[in-house]
Design a protein around this motif. Structure first.
Motif, PDB file in Angstrom:
ATOM      1  N   PRO A  21      21.692 -46.699 -59.627  1.00  0.00           N
ATOM      2  CA  PRO A  21      21.601 -46.520 -58.178  1.00  0.00           C
ATOM      3  C   PRO A  21      22.962 -46.649 -57.488  1.00  0.00           C
ATOM      4  N   LEU A  22      23.125 -45.911 -56.410  1.00  0.00           N
ATOM      5  CA  LEU A  22      24.299 -46.064 -55.551  1.00  0.00           C
ATOM      6  C   LEU A  22      23.820 -46.755 -54.281  1.00  0.00           C
ATOM      7  N   LEU A  23      23.613 -48.074 -54.395  1.00  0.00           N
ATOM      8  CA  LEU A  23      23.113 -48.866 -53.274  1.00  0.00           C
ATOM      9  C   LEU A  23      24.202 -49.074 -52.223  1.00  0.00           C
ATOM     10  N   PRO A  24      23.816 -49.241 -50.957  1.00  0.00           N
ATOM     11  CA  PRO A  24      24.807 -49.524 -49.916  1.00  0.00           C
ATOM     12  C   PRO A  24      25.498 -50.861 -50.163  1.00  0.00           C
ATOM     13  N   LEU A  25      26.771 -50.951 -49.773  1.00  0.00           N
ATOM     14  CA  LEU A  25      27.553 -52.163 -49.969  1.00  0.00           C
ATOM     15  C   LEU A  25      28.210 -52.581 -48.657  1.00  0.00           C
ATOM     16  N   ARG A  26      28.397 -53.871 -48.501  1.00  0.00           N
ATOM     17  CA  ARG A  26      29.190 -54.399 -47.388  1.00  0.00           C
ATOM     18  C   ARG A  26      30.618 -54.521 -47.919  1.00  0.00           C
ATOM     19  N   THR A  35      28.347 -47.854 -46.276  1.00  0.00           N
ATOM     20  CA  THR A  35      28.850 -49.159 -45.858  1.00  0.00           C
ATOM     21  C   THR A  35      27.871 -49.852 -44.925  1.00  0.00           C
ATOM     22  N   LEU A  36      27.530 -51.092 -45.260  1.00  0.00           N
ATOM     23  CA  LEU A  36      26.672 -51.927 -44.422  1.00  0.00           C
ATOM     24  C   LEU A  36      27.504 -52.623 -43.352  1.00  0.00           C
ATOM     25  N   PRO A  37      26.850 -53.124 -42.297  1.00  0.00           N
ATOM     26  CA  PRO A  37      27.603 -53.847 -41.249  1.00  0.00           C
ATOM     27  C   PRO A  37      28.298 -55.083 -41.816  1.00  0.00           C
ATOM     28  N   ALA A  38      29.435 -55.413 -41.212  1.00  0.00           N
ATOM     29  CA  ALA A  38      30.203 -56.581 -41.641  1.00  0.00           C
ATOM     30  C   ALA A  38      29.473 -57.866 -41.263  1.00  0.00           C
ATOM     31  N   SER A  53      19.038 -60.573 -43.890  1.00  0.00           N
ATOM     32  CA  SER A  53      20.059 -60.018 -43.012  1.00  0.00           C
ATOM     33  C   SER A  53      20.341 -58.556 -43.377  1.00  0.00           C
ATOM     34  N   GLU A  54      20.726 -57.772 -42.385  1.00  0.00           N
ATOM     35  CA  GLU A  54      21.073 -56.375 -42.653  1.00  0.00           C
ATOM     36  C   GLU A  54      22.386 -56.246 -43.412  1.00  0.00           C
ATOM     37  N   SER A  55      23.176 -57.318 -43.447  1.00  0.00           N
ATOM     38  CA  SER A  55      24.454 -57.303 -44.162  1.00  0.00           C
ATOM     39  C   SER A  55      24.324 -57.738 -45.615  1.00  0.00           C
ATOM     40  N   TYR A  56      23.156 -58.209 -46.040  1.00  0.00           N
ATOM     41  CA  TYR A  56      22.946 -58.645 -47.426  1.00  0.00           C
ATOM     42  C   TYR A  56      22.917 -57.414 -48.319  1.00  0.00           C
ATOM     43  N   ASP A  57      23.728 -57.423 -49.368  1.00  0.00           N
ATOM     44  CA  ASP A  57      23.756 -56.276 -50.272  1.00  0.00           C
ATOM     45  C   ASP A  57      23.563 -56.711 -51.720  1.00  0.00           C
ATOM     46  N   ALA A  58      23.604 -55.742 -52.618  1.00  0.00           N
ATOM     47  CA  ALA A  58      23.349 -56.010 -54.035  1.00  0.00           C
ATOM     48  C   ALA A  58      24.416 -56.908 -54.654  1.00  0.00           C
ATOM     49  N   LEU A 147      30.186 -41.749 -60.148  1.00  0.00           N
ATOM     50  CA  LEU A 147      29.745 -43.040 -60.688  1.00  0.00           C
ATOM     51  C   LEU A 147      30.952 -43.934 -60.986  1.00  0.00           C
ATOM     52  N   ARG A 148      32.009 -43.376 -61.535  1.00  0.00           N
ATOM     53  CA  ARG A 148      33.219 -44.159 -61.813  1.00  0.00           C
ATOM     54  C   ARG A 148      33.814 -44.698 -60.512  1.00  0.00           C
ATOM     55  N   GLN A 149      33.850 -43.895 -59.463  1.00  0.00           N
ATOM     56  CA  GLN A 149      34.368 -44.349 -58.169  1.00  0.00           C
ATOM     57  C   GLN A 149      33.494 -45.448 -57.584  1.00  0.00           C
ATOM     58  N   TYR A 150      32.172 -45.301 -57.705  1.00  0.00           N
ATOM     59  CA  TYR A 150      31.256 -46.322 -57.190  1.00  0.00           C
ATOM     60  C   TYR A 150      31.438 -47.638 -57.954  1.00  0.00           C
ATOM     61  N   LEU A 151      31.513 -47.564 -59.280  1.00  0.00           N
ATOM     62  CA  LEU A 151      31.690 -48.781 -60.076  1.00  0.00           C
ATOM     63  C   LEU A 151      33.062 -49.404 -59.829  1.00  0.00           C
ATOM     64  N   PHE A 152      34.060 -48.599 -59.571  1.00  0.00           N
ATOM     65  CA  PHE A 152      35.391 -49.102 -59.215  1.00  0.00           C
ATOM     66  C   PHE A 152      35.308 -49.867 -57.893  1.00  0.00           C
ATOM     67  N   GLN A 153      34.546 -49.329 -56.935  1.00  0.00           N
ATOM     68  CA  GLN A 153      34.343 -49.992 -55.653  1.00  0.00           C
ATOM     69  C   GLN A 153      33.574 -51.304 -55.842  1.00  0.00           C
ATOM     70  N   VAL A 154      32.560 -51.295 -56.697  1.00  0.00           N
ATOM     71  CA  VAL A 154      31.777 -52.500 -56.995  1.00  0.00           C
ATOM     72  C   VAL A 154      32.669 -53.568 -57.622  1.00  0.00           C
TER      73      VAL A 154
END
Length: 191
Positions: A21-26, A35-38, A53-58, A147-154
């Protein structure tokens, strides 16, 4: 006692690459994630927000479940969000292994960020990826690059948040409560 699973399993409108999954991230780092709210400024950097909270992410979930789930050698995957939880836990284990036992926050930050920014990591489908039996390979080169960019961001965001937890109260030594888990391997695997 069963392992803890992701609370994001019920999210059905999430983009998938293969079965990841490409879940939203803060996050403040660039990448393909929504991007989720800060966090509000009153929330300390070393604490996760409330799960409602709406800012809680994976990634908040990964850091809160890491220590409990590292004791399990088996993990039943109930959905795509569990795959992100597994990858996050393996990434945190890799990052903790790179933290210097002595030295200040500066040395810890350098070690964690160098590990997170290393773009030579395996993604699902690569021969070096440790859990290819539970993850599908991307169907084409464009999906693999996304997927590589997403995992790099994670990886970058996990390093930033883990750093805030490791050096929360004392900037001279990392937290022994986190470092005590640095040798544990979730499911007997490591990245």
């Amino acid at each position: 006692m069963p392992a803890y699973h992701s609370i994001f399993l019920q999210d059905t409108d999430v983009r998938l690459i293969a079965n990841f999954p490409l879940l939203p991230l803060r996050t403040r780092t660039r990448g393909p994630a929504y991007t989720l709210p800060a966090l509000p400024s009153s929330n300390p950097a070393h604490e996760s927000p409330d799960p409602d909270s709406e800012s809680y992410d994976a990634l908040d979930e990964v850091l809160s479940l890491y220590r409990a789930n590292t004791f399990f050698r088996n993990f039943e995957i109930k959905g795509p969000a569990d795959r992100l939880l597994i990858y996050g836990i393996l990434t945190v284990g890799e990052l903790l292994g790179k933290v210097p036992k002595v030295g200040g926050a500066r040395e810890g930050e350098k070690a964690l960020m160098n590990t997170a920014l290393d773009n030579q990591f395996a993604i699902p489908g690569d021969a070096a990826f440790p859990l290819n039996q539970a993850f599908e390979a991307p169907k084409d080169r464009q999906d693999a690059e996304t997927l590589r960019q997403y995992l790099f961001q994670v990886r970058q965001e996990l390093a930033i948040r883990l750093l805030a937890r490791l050096y929360a109260g004392n900037s001279t030594t990392p937290s022994k409560w986190w470092l005590s888990f640095s040798k544990r391997k979730f499911m007997g695997k490591s990245l």
